[in-house]
Enzyme design. Sequence first.
Site, PDB file in Angstrom:
ATOM      1  N   ASP A  43       0.810  -1.226   0.000  1.00  0.00           N
ATOM      2  CA  ASP A  43       0.000   0.000   0.000  1.00  0.00           C
ATOM      3  C   ASP A  43       0.841   1.273   0.000  1.00  0.00           C
ATOM      4  O   ASP A  43       0.561   2.212  -0.727  1.00  0.00           O
ATOM      5  CB  ASP A  43      -0.924   0.035   1.231  1.00  0.00           C
ATOM      6  CG  ASP A  43      -2.295  -0.547   0.930  1.00  0.00           C
ATOM      7  OD1 ASP A  43      -2.349  -1.543   0.189  1.00  0.00           O
ATOM      8  OD2 ASP A  43      -3.303  -0.006   1.438  1.00  0.00           O
ATOM      9  N   LYS A  72       2.322   2.442  -7.115  1.00  0.00           N
ATOM     10  CA  LYS A  72       1.378   1.319  -7.185  1.00  0.00           C
ATOM     11  C   LYS A  72       0.185   1.796  -8.001  1.00  0.00           C
ATOM     12  O   LYS A  72      -0.599   2.621  -7.535  1.00  0.00           O
ATOM     13  CB  LYS A  72       0.955   0.901  -5.767  1.00  0.00           C
ATOM     14  CG  LYS A  72       0.005  -0.292  -5.751  1.00  0.00           C
ATOM     15  CD  LYS A  72      -0.287  -0.781  -4.338  1.00  0.00           C
ATOM     16  CE  LYS A  72      -1.273  -1.952  -4.376  1.00  0.00           C
ATOM     17  NZ  LYS A  72      -1.531  -2.521  -3.036  1.00  0.00           N
TER      18      LYS A  72
END
Lengths: 420, 420
Positions: free
Chosen positions: A170, A246
């Site tokens: 994350d 990401k």
Amino acid sequence: MNPGDRVRVDRADRTYEGVLLPSSTDDNLVVKLDGGYNVGIDRDDADIEVLDEDVYEIDGSDTEDEDENAGADSEIEFNDDLPTISLISTGGTIASTVDYRTGAVTAQFDAEDVLRAVPDLAGRANYRGRVVANILSENMEPPIWQELAQAVFEEIEAGADGVVVMHGTDTMQYSASALAFMLETPVPIVFTGSQRSADRPSSDNVMNAVSAVEAAKSDCAEVLVCMHASESDDTCALHRGTRVRKNHTSRRDAFETIGAEPLGTVDYDAEEVTFRRDHQERGEAELELTAELENDVELLKFTPGMDPTFLDVVEGAGGLVIEGTGLGHVHTDLIPRIEELIDDGTTVVMTSQCLGGRVCDRVYDTGRDLLDAGVIEAGDTLPGTAKVKLMWALANEASAEEAMQTSLAGELQERSVPWE
Amino acid sequence: MNPGDRVRVDRADRTYEGVLLPSSTDDNLVVKLDGGYNVGIDRDDADIEVLDEDVYEIDGSDTEDEDENAGADSEIEFNDDLPTISLISTGGTIASTVDYRTGAVTAQFDAEDVLRAVPDLAGRANYRGRVVANILSENMEPPIWQELAQAVFEEIEAGADGVVVMHGTDTMQYSASALAFMLETPVPIVFTGSQRSADRPSSDNVMNAVSAVEAAKSDCAEVLVCMHASESDDTCALHRGTRVRKNHTSRRDAFETIGAEPLGTVDYDAEEVTFRRDHQERGEAELELTAELENDVELLKFTPGMDPTFLDVVEGAGGLVIEGTGLGHVHTDLIPRIEELIDDGTTVVMTSQCLGGRVCDRVYDTGRDLLDAGVIEAGDTLPGTAKVKLMWALANEASAEEAMQTSLAGELQERSVPWE
């Protein structure tokens, strides 16, 4: 009820079934669910039923007292011909394999633990292991970046030829950026993680860990992120920590370098690390740690109709990174308030929510007004990286303004390639 | 000093040189710079020197009194065999071509103005023109979305076979999303813009305008964004307005559909519009305008170390969209405060800063706690689109929660293609 038992836990209308793991506090139960994830469950009001005793042997549960050099205690012999790689765990999906075996409580784990978790790592290096945190990465915080940087520093100082940091995906890009600014390093520091847990057939756990170790042995003394390059199990991409993002919630190849090709690749089967672009080579830099941070720095994303009072929250703050539109704009009504912030001493930096391309505030009126107000352009620095950099620059650089317009760790590209 | 004169303006340490354009107020000068951009300059303290008189004929400067149907006044004959396309200008780089000829003050422009600005549009349609705003798109605001939707509604009601909206690129995706939620349409509504102004050799102005007109004649009754598909001058991509994102600050092909291929393409030379995926066809829906908005909705991007007091700004707000990490997470310390907001009546929606992929808060503890707190998952809806949708849903839907989990205008994909 003991670690290794199969249990069913009922709490707050939820039922968890899995194997009980050692827990670091008495307040929590840690259960490895059948899906492969570890969950922490508040022990208060939890109904616990033991379904089966000792279904797993928890080997690591007696290693709590080991606080010496873990590698030295290992039954696995040190091989002089192999480099020594330090594995540092911060938690997240990839670390759950290791946690499962050793329990979440040990501050160090040894080569044996590593090889039991990922047998494919055998023969590639001598391993040292260390746990800095055991958190889901959404709970990562700047003080833990500092602990992590300190741990990496100590490992390299103690002779590690490379470091692998296991991290939840994350916020991996933020932590990698933090370490890239905090550390001058003569060896590779390679972040890796896992988008799918070890118990799933599609897990990227083993290939990412093995590739990260190969990258940590390579000739690139930078902070890298090593994750699947595609959905296939053949190649990992090596991204510069300050340029990676990401870009997908669930794909195994979620991580992408923005504005350039990845720095390199690891061919999994051939065990070959290849670099495509210039990079800092092993031994070029002296080990150095500069871990101070200005914590009072915020990131604000501008969208149409944004409440201007968001700017009041940063009144008196050290820094503000704005994620503006296009070339680096906000509604012109916000500019006087931004100017006040700057006049009061807040360093305000402009980035773009486009992610690709450079901020350029000289083209349009709005941009020129922002420059006049004292806003600093971050070039093509990614917004998240710019926030981390500003925290670091305000604490360590004589002129944060100059620092934000200079590439310190590859975060600011001369020109975004291959276009423009 | 008259519109059409070449001037040099000195003000506040800056010098502007270019052609004076008609201005809508006495307080401002509008100068078309040699680079092609129009700048507004405060007349106060401005030193103005006329370098050359009447270097350009400003044809449109006498059209201010035309407030009837502009098409009807045109010298260009209406062709019964051609569809009628309505061009609506909101400002931005693409509109500067038209503004240059007509001046910024006219509320309508006619077919002649259009063809003078972009001769390649000739013979493709009958044109009607209308100015809703003349702003840089970073200054776009929800009330202008409402005016724009009203204008589009009126044009379609008056018989337009398609609508082209000329819009600055900075916030085009937000405006396109707003219109997609506000309008049920039996004809195409095509946003287009320009990343490089008309005076630059690399301008995308003409091809985008022409392709948008072709798309507006096509069989797709949705809100689309039509921009360069690559750096070549051969194809424009047609993006669904709710799934598109400006992903680069300066490239001509900055706009990309997230999580899918673009809906279609326009082959510039062949004048051919092709759709690759299911879409709403011409005439399927009845024209309907639902333009109410709840303006008290904010978007907040979570990053490590975020000041929790940002959440205080939205106390009492109608809605909050969070751009979380990964599958839709924030630091667990923020969850109790988010729960308070929800208990106080704020609708809180989770999206992901990954942009690609779906939010899924059932996998990890943090996500489950967010769901327990009452946070609503927006699936793969883009964060910016989710903000616009929540503004619309809170004002018009019985259950905003249900609406946010239902696709209303293609913003929420069943599964993100081609992967997963």
